[in-house]
Design an enzyme around this catalytic site. Sequence first.
Site, PDB file in Angstrom:
ATOM      1  N   GLU A 162       0.846  -1.196   0.000  1.00 13.09           N
ATOM      2  CA  GLU A 162       0.000   0.000   0.000  1.00 13.09           C
ATOM      3  C   GLU A 162       0.885   1.253   0.000  1.00 13.09           C
ATOM      4  O   GLU A 162       1.856   1.310   0.747  1.00 13.09           O
ATOM      5  CB  GLU A 162      -0.816  -0.077   1.298  1.00 13.09           C
ATOM      6  CG  GLU A 162      -1.524   1.139   1.703  1.00 13.09           C
ATOM      7  CD  GLU A 162      -2.199   0.936   3.084  1.00 13.09           C
ATOM      8  OE1 GLU A 162      -1.952  -0.080   3.779  1.00 13.09           O
ATOM      9  OE2 GLU A 162      -2.976   1.820   3.439  1.00 13.09           O
TER      10      GLU A 162
ATOM     11  N   ASP B  99      15.224  -0.822  13.359  1.00 15.25           N
ATOM     12  CA  ASP B  99      15.945   0.219  12.604  1.00 15.25           C
ATOM     13  C   ASP B  99      15.152   1.529  12.704  1.00 15.25           C
ATOM     14  O   ASP B  99      14.862   2.189  11.711  1.00 15.25           O
ATOM     15  CB  ASP B  99      16.067  -0.232  11.137  1.00 15.25           C
ATOM     16  CG  ASP B  99      17.099   0.582  10.355  1.00 15.25           C
ATOM     17  OD1 ASP B  99      17.829   1.388  10.968  1.00 15.25           O
ATOM     18  OD2 ASP B  99      17.167   0.412   9.124  1.00 15.25           O
TER      19      ASP B  99
HETATM   20  P1  ADP Z   1      15.143   1.660   1.607  1.00 18.83           P
HETATM   21  O1  ADP Z   1      14.792   0.226   1.856  1.00 18.83           O
HETATM   22  O2  ADP Z   1      15.914   1.858   0.338  1.00 18.83           O
HETATM   23  O3  ADP Z   1      15.817   2.335   2.793  1.00 18.83           O
HETATM   24  P2  ADP Z   1      12.621   2.914   2.342  1.00 18.83           P
HETATM   25  O4  ADP Z   1      11.770   1.795   2.796  1.00 18.83           O
HETATM   26  O5  ADP Z   1      13.242   3.754   3.404  1.00 18.83           O
HETATM   27  O6  ADP Z   1      13.744   2.415   1.336  1.00 18.83           O
HETATM   28  O7  ADP Z   1      11.730   3.820   1.390  1.00 18.83           O
HETATM   29  C1  ADP Z   1      12.231   4.775   0.477  1.00 18.83           C
HETATM   30  C2  ADP Z   1      11.344   6.017   0.452  1.00 18.83           C
HETATM   31  O8  ADP Z   1      10.000   5.646   0.188  1.00 18.83           O
HETATM   32  C3  ADP Z   1      11.317   6.794   1.764  1.00 18.83           C
HETATM   33  O9  ADP Z   1      11.320   8.164   1.428  1.00 18.83           O
HETATM   34  C4  ADP Z   1       9.992   6.442   2.392  1.00 18.83           C
HETATM   35  O10 ADP Z   1       9.471   7.515   3.128  1.00 18.83           O
HETATM   36  C5  ADP Z   1       9.113   6.121   1.201  1.00 18.83           C
HETATM   37  N1  ADP Z   1       8.176   5.011   1.513  1.00 18.83           N
HETATM   38  C6  ADP Z   1       8.505   3.815   2.057  1.00 18.83           C
HETATM   39  N2  ADP Z   1       7.426   3.002   2.158  1.00 18.83           N
HETATM   40  C7  ADP Z   1       6.371   3.710   1.660  1.00 18.83           C
HETATM   41  C8  ADP Z   1       4.985   3.440   1.494  1.00 18.83           C
HETATM   42  N3  ADP Z   1       4.471   2.254   1.829  1.00 18.83           N
HETATM   43  N4  ADP Z   1       4.196   4.413   0.988  1.00 18.83           N
HETATM   44  C9  ADP Z   1       4.717   5.617   0.618  1.00 18.83           C
HETATM   45  N5  ADP Z   1       6.029   5.933   0.737  1.00 18.83           N
HETATM   46  C10 ADP Z   1       6.859   5.010   1.253  1.00 18.83           C
END
Ligand code: ADP
Length: 299
Positions: A99, A207
């Site tokens: 989502e 984390d």
């Molecule tokens: P990584 O695994 O490369 O560290 P992240 O999970 O931190 O990546 O996500 C990368 C970017 O996407 C971040 O800016 C985060 O805020 C955004 N993000 C992560 N999950 C979602 C989501 N389910 N919906 C909208 N934005 C998301």
Amino acid sequence: MTIFEVNSIEEGIKEYYGDSVTVLHSYTVGGGDINDANCLKLSNGELVFVKSNSITNKDFFVAEATSLNAIESTNSIKVPKLLFRGADSTSGKAFLAMEFVIEAPRVHNFSEKFGQSLASMHNADTSSFVSRGKYGFDTNNFIGATKQLNRPKDSWTDFFRECRIEPQFMMAEKYFDKTSIKKIIKLLDKLPDLLIEPKHPSLLHGDLWSGNYIVGSDGEAWLIDPAVYVGHAEADLAMTELFGRFPTAFYESYSFVNPIEPGYEDRRDLYNLYHMLNHLNLFGSSYHSAVIGIVNYYV
Ligand code: ADP
């Protein structure tokens, strides 16, 4: 949460939404350290968040889905709903779809609610997460791109030494001279005096810095990008302080639901040594002085 396993993103969209739904646009989402991230806008108006990496890293996403499922099962704090995951041999990419969390302004008591929800997660029953011990997790996962060992142990101190600090020090050995290595060994031997066994085991996000929560459409905190395991709740709290502290109201309301034990401040940097070592291993020598600073403080 069940999650479909598919061979391409297109197949995932069809499995989840049906044949009539298509992808209209794909936008890059910035901010991640490890993976590529995209927002897909679908013909039915929904938004899907997709993380991808090379197919050789497909285990990242198996582990992330397991972590999100574990948090969701505690019914304490929101996480994005999982849609599908898989590996596409044509594009050479592994992916995880969930989502898309639409951000909204924070509710007025955002920090209080966040503190309470995290404390409830830390108070949840952990017996289904570790079958042959009290601390750890039934599967290994990743902290950033580094493998995170979760071998179950009955003692938190043993777990923290053997599955957290020791493996990271071993990976980072080339950064240390003989004097530092001696100090590090001394620190490892002192861990039983420096750490305490928790009052109860807790499921940790693993984390929890400020980049790993999003303010969702309900104005509350949603957790993303977890690296869960069962441990001392203090380890999560310590990380909330590593790159800039969360607001004081967060810790006050947290402590109301799951009291922070005396002496936490003296243990905080030791928990964060794990993350600083991981940064040293992932991003190089700019983290060396932070690691040495913590070692010198305790030894
Ligand atoms: P990584 O695994 O490369 O560290 P992240 O999970 O931190 O990546 O996500 C990368 C970017 O996407 C971040 O800016 C985060 O805020 C955004 N993000 C992560 N999950 C979602 C989501 N389910 N919906 C909208 N934005 C998301």
